[in-house]
Design an enzyme around this catalytic site. Structure first.
Site, PDB file in Angstrom:
ATOM      1  N   PRO A  69      -9.284   7.755  -0.371  1.00  0.00           N
ATOM      2  CA  PRO A  69      -9.355   8.022   1.072  1.00  0.00           C
ATOM      3  C   PRO A  69      -8.329   9.068   1.490  1.00  0.00           C
ATOM      4  O   PRO A  69      -7.182   9.046   1.050  1.00  0.00           O
ATOM      5  CB  PRO A  69      -9.043   6.651   1.698  1.00  0.00           C
ATOM      6  CG  PRO A  69      -9.340   5.650   0.635  1.00  0.00           C
ATOM      7  CD  PRO A  69      -9.044   6.325  -0.665  1.00  0.00           C
ATOM      8  N   GLY A  70      -8.775   9.991   2.328  1.00  0.00           N
ATOM      9  CA  GLY A  70      -7.854  10.984   2.869  1.00  0.00           C
ATOM     10  C   GLY A  70      -7.704  12.233   2.045  1.00  0.00           C
ATOM     11  O   GLY A  70      -6.837  13.067   2.344  1.00  0.00           O
ATOM     12  N   THR A  71      -8.516  12.419   0.999  1.00  0.00           N
ATOM     13  CA  THR A  71      -8.380  13.605   0.158  1.00  0.00           C
ATOM     14  C   THR A  71      -9.145  14.815   0.697  1.00  0.00           C
ATOM     15  O   THR A  71      -9.028  15.905   0.135  1.00  0.00           O
ATOM     16  CB  THR A  71      -8.853  13.299  -1.275  1.00  0.00           C
ATOM     17  OG1 THR A  71     -10.151  12.688  -1.228  1.00  0.00           O
ATOM     18  CG2 THR A  71      -7.895  12.353  -1.969  1.00  0.00           C
ATOM     19  N   HIS A 119      16.671  -3.402  -9.393  1.00  0.00           N
ATOM     20  CA  HIS A 119      15.570  -2.437  -9.360  1.00  0.00           C
ATOM     21  C   HIS A 119      16.079  -1.014  -9.584  1.00  0.00           C
ATOM     22  O   HIS A 119      15.534  -0.259 -10.396  1.00  0.00           O
ATOM     23  CB  HIS A 119      14.859  -2.497  -8.005  1.00  0.00           C
ATOM     24  CG  HIS A 119      13.879  -3.624  -7.870  1.00  0.00           C
ATOM     25  ND1 HIS A 119      12.951  -3.919  -8.820  1.00  0.00           N
ATOM     26  CD2 HIS A 119      13.687  -4.516  -6.853  1.00  0.00           C
ATOM     27  CE1 HIS A 119      12.216  -4.950  -8.421  1.00  0.00           C
ATOM     28  NE2 HIS A 119      12.647  -5.331  -7.230  1.00  0.00           N
ATOM     29  N   LYS A 175     -12.754  14.839   1.740  1.00  0.00           N
ATOM     30  CA  LYS A 175     -14.184  14.929   1.400  1.00  0.00           C
ATOM     31  C   LYS A 175     -15.008  15.365   2.608  1.00  0.00           C
ATOM     32  O   LYS A 175     -15.921  16.189   2.486  1.00  0.00           O
ATOM     33  CB  LYS A 175     -14.664  13.568   0.882  1.00  0.00           C
ATOM     34  CG  LYS A 175     -13.958  13.113  -0.397  1.00  0.00           C
ATOM     35  CD  LYS A 175     -14.517  11.812  -0.925  1.00  0.00           C
ATOM     36  CE  LYS A 175     -14.148  10.631  -0.039  1.00  0.00           C
ATOM     37  NZ  LYS A 175     -12.702  10.377   0.012  1.00  0.00           N
ATOM     38  N   THR A 176     -14.705  14.824   3.779  1.00  0.00           N
ATOM     39  CA  THR A 176     -15.449  15.219   4.986  1.00  0.00           C
ATOM     40  C   THR A 176     -15.201  16.677   5.334  1.00  0.00           C
ATOM     41  O   THR A 176     -16.127  17.406   5.731  1.00  0.00           O
ATOM     42  CB  THR A 176     -15.052  14.310   6.158  1.00  0.00           C
ATOM     43  OG1 THR A 176     -15.301  12.941   5.803  1.00  0.00           O
ATOM     44  CG2 THR A 176     -15.848  14.648   7.398  1.00  0.00           C
ATOM     45  N   HIS A 218      19.295  -8.107  -6.012  1.00  0.00           N
ATOM     46  CA  HIS A 218      17.887  -7.827  -6.332  1.00  0.00           C
ATOM     47  C   HIS A 218      17.621  -6.323  -6.324  1.00  0.00           C
ATOM     48  O   HIS A 218      17.052  -5.775  -7.281  1.00  0.00           O
ATOM     49  CB  HIS A 218      17.013  -8.542  -5.306  1.00  0.00           C
ATOM     50  CG  HIS A 218      15.551  -8.443  -5.577  1.00  0.00           C
ATOM     51  ND1 HIS A 218      14.803  -9.471  -6.092  1.00  0.00           N
ATOM     52  CD2 HIS A 218      14.670  -7.407  -5.393  1.00  0.00           C
ATOM     53  CE1 HIS A 218      13.547  -9.098  -6.217  1.00  0.00           C
ATOM     54  NE2 HIS A 218      13.431  -7.856  -5.792  1.00  0.00           N
ATOM     55  N   GLU A 219      18.017  -5.648  -5.255  1.00  0.00           N
ATOM     56  CA  GLU A 219      17.739  -4.216  -5.147  1.00  0.00           C
ATOM     57  C   GLU A 219      18.568  -3.414  -6.126  1.00  0.00           C
ATOM     58  O   GLU A 219      18.110  -2.381  -6.638  1.00  0.00           O
ATOM     59  CB  GLU A 219      17.991  -3.740  -3.708  1.00  0.00           C
ATOM     60  CG  GLU A 219      17.125  -4.399  -2.664  1.00  0.00           C
ATOM     61  CD  GLU A 219      15.643  -4.254  -2.948  1.00  0.00           C
ATOM     62  OE1 GLU A 219      15.247  -3.230  -3.544  1.00  0.00           O
ATOM     63  OE2 GLU A 219      14.879  -5.162  -2.604  1.00  0.00           O
TER      64      GLU A 219
END
Length: 655
Positions: free
Chosen positions: A218-220, A442, A222-223, A438-439
């Site tokens: 979505p959002g690439t 990561h 196409k329309t 925790h962070e």
């Protein structure tokens, strides 16, 4: 389906106002009472009628019975009389006014019978407010609600069943205005040449494509590509959606399909653009009445695509995010001959997109568009448009005169990790320390394994997360090595491992991390042939073959993979304990730590510790990773979302 041009814009408003004005004039003319040119003589029947039309109250206030009426008639005391559908109004010669109720009309009949037998001079008798002289609008008025409903239903039916209208003047968008999607634009060039001159292809015996399917995230764009194709080929353009053919009434959807292709043939060369074509669906066994109607719509669509000639100049262009949801008969050669994947924009395309959208706002001079493009790897053109607009909103919120680079950076963080909530309840000291640990876990594992660029780590809530480690990819990648996937899983498990290392107990904050890690592990085991047991069987192939399959073995293999990577992650965290302590304390003191400080903390580790870490490395230096999904291997495996986006868990967590 587009609105009729007559009903669009100012023309539609002017037409509505004109109709209302004409209706008001006609209503005023019909209901306006007519004034006589000369007033009637007093005591005449005309004067009595005028008074009755003004008000019947003088007569209604004096009710008499039939005996009074017959006595006045016999003794010739009646001056004038008026007969209506419900009463007889009498004015005597001496000016007395009264009325006699006559719902059945029998009194009026008796009066007229006696009146016919009178001798000598007779008093004038007239009719008042009877059905014969009632204005037409009063007779129609009781049925007006039903008539209005019928007219409204007929108008809606005519509007809904009107033929599809094609846009001939172009969409205003060409291939030059569509940034990115270079491969898709190149693939559409020959389609453009065919639509410009269909007869040339037919003369050579070449069979041009009848349908082209645009696929992608979505959002690439196409329309936008579909609109650009219509402009470049000078063809008419009809835009509909896949769900437009559905209807609660049987047969309506089939008639819409017929009307669509009939309009396209009349407007040829013409492009029929069906956005979200997966809304048409697949044919299924008719277990429900809705299945039968859906199957008939798809069958009609297939028949229509087979029905027009190659040289007719009609092209069906579909766009979908889920090509596997389409019926296989629709995708075969001769219908949708070509499938074009619209990919994500590259580095240069992202920079052009930022320049394009930034030109529409009051952006500051000297913005580093190249840096913005590097920080938005893996984002779609729609996401970049959102970032630029959100940056302008942030600038307006801060009452800035221009949109600065800091606003763009904040907008990128908002797009990746969510909005910073306001009015959050302060956390306790214990919870803050757990989130910091925790962070920090990561961030250290992500930096050490080079999963991506660690931009920042914070214990401030963002979106649904209580803390965030922002890791961005450093390059566009379509293929991911097994070592890269394992490294990403270790990064996701590092927060939980750090909690276990510090507190000997884990929390619910790792729920979203475990969900993402499990998706990757299941894809590795069930779709990518990276199972620890060495099996190469694809679960997707088993499903497509309609073979009963016990998934316990795959689940156990994925769990075994997760547990082995958790042990490696814990071993690496123990070796980096000094850096873990440092980053945790910095987060407790400052709440946000830049990614450069995380790398510096790893660099300050003792050299023997760094050498010992080599024994637990699972591969060479790892490159950046944006998203890991089975679809990257041309399969329908489990879809994996990039790190930092909001999850679908029901409560806040830590990333």
């Amino acid at each position: 389906m587009k609105k009729a041009p007559l009903l669009q814009g100012r023309r539609g408003l002017a037409l509505c106002l004109f109709v209302l004005l004409v209706s008001a004039v006609l209503a005023a003319w019909q209901f306006m009472p007519a004034s006589p040119a000369n007033p009637p003589a007093a005591g005449s029947v005309a004067a009595m009628l005028a008074e009755l039309k003004d008000s019947t109250e003088p007569w209604r206030s004096n009710r008499r019975d039939i005996s009074t009426l017959m006595a006045d008639l016999t003794e010739s005391r009646i001056g004038t009389a008026a007969i209506s559908d419900e009463a007889v109004y009498v004015t005597t010669a001496d000016g007395l006014q009264y009325w006699v109720p006559d719902q059945s009309g029998r009194i009026a009949d008796l009066l007229l019978e006696r009146y016919a037998g009178l001798s000598g001079e007779r008093f004038p008798v007239t009719l008042f407010d009877t059905d014969g002289e009632t204005p037409w609008y009063k007779r129609v008025l009781p049925y007006s609600p039903i008539g209005l409903l019928i007219l409204l239903a007929a108008g809606v039916a005519i509007y809904r069943m009107q033929p599809y209208r094609a846009r001939r003047e172009g969409t205003g968008i060409g291939f030059d205005q569509v940034i990115g999607a270079g491969e898709a634009k190149l693939a559409l060039r020959d389609v453009t040449a065919y639509l410009r001159d269909p007869a040339a292809y037919a003369a050579l015996g070449a069979r041009p494509p009848k349908g082209v399917l645009l696929t992608g995230e979505p959002g690439t764009g196409k329309t936008q590509l579909a609109k650009a194709l219509a402009t470049e080929s000078n063809a008419a353009f009809i835009q509909v959606t896949g769900s437009e053919f559905s209807s609660m009434y049987f047969g309506v959807g089939i008639q819409k399909v017929k009307a669509l292709f009939r309009a396209a043939r009349k407007q040829a060369p013409c492009i029929i653009f069906i956005d979200e074509i997966d809304g048409i669906g697949k044919r299924a066994e008719q277990q429900r009445s809705s299945d039968a109607e859906s199957n008939r719509i798809i069958n009609q669509f297939l028949a229509e695509m087979d029905g027009f000639e190659p040289a007719s100049g009609v092209l069906v262009l579909g766009a979908t995010n889920f090509p596997n949801s389409l019926d296989p008969a629709l995708l075969r050669e001769g219908r949708f001959d070509r499938s074009i994947a619209v990919g994500l924009p590259g580095l240069d395309d992202r920079e052009k997109l930022f320049r394009l959208y930034a030109g529409k706002i009051r952006a500051a001079e000297g913005l580093d568009y190249a840096q913005l493009a590097r920080n938005t790897v893996g984002l779609t053109p729609a996401s970049i448009a959102y970032i630029v607009n959100h940056a302008a909103l942030l600038a307006a919120r801060g009452e800035a005169l221009q949109v600065e680079m800091s606003h763009f950076v904040d907008a990128i963080e908002t797009c990746r990790i969510g909005e910073q909530p306001s009015g959050v309840t302060p956390l306790s000291a214990t919870d803050r320390k757990r989130i910091a640990v925790h962070e920090a876990g990561h961030a250290l594992i992500a930096a050490d394994l080079r999963v991506g660029r660690v931009e920042k780590v914070t214990i401030l809530p963002r979106g649904q997360a209580l803390g965030v480690t922002l890791v961005t990819p450093v390059e566009d990648k379509r293929l991911h090595l097994e070592s890269e996937l394992r490294a990403r899983i270790m990064m996701l498990l590092a927060g939980r491992g750090a909690e276990q290392l510090y507190f000997n107990e884990v929390s619910s904050g790792a729920g979203q991390d475990l969900q993402e890690a499990s998706k990757i592990a299941l894809s590795m085991v069930g779709a990518l042939g990276m199972s620890p047991s060495g099996t190469l069987l694809s679960l997707q192939a088993v499903r497509e073959a309609n073979i009963d399959f016990d998934s316990r073995a795959s689940i156990e293999a994925a769990d075994h993979l997760l547990r082995s990577l958790e042990r490696e992650c814990l071993a690496r965290l123990r070796l980096m304990k000094p850096a873990l302590d440092e980053i945790t304390q910095r987060l407790l003191d400052e709440e946000t730590v830049p990614g450069e400080d995380v790398l510096a903390a790893i660099a300050r580790l003792p050299q023997p510790s760094q050498d010992a870490q080599i024994s637990v490395l699972i591969g060479p230096a790892l490159e950046a990773i944006d998203r890991v999904a089975a679809s990257a291997m041309n399969g329908e495996g489990l879809q994996l979302t990039p790190l930092g986006k909001d999850g679908d868990d029901e409560g806040p967590g830590m990333v």
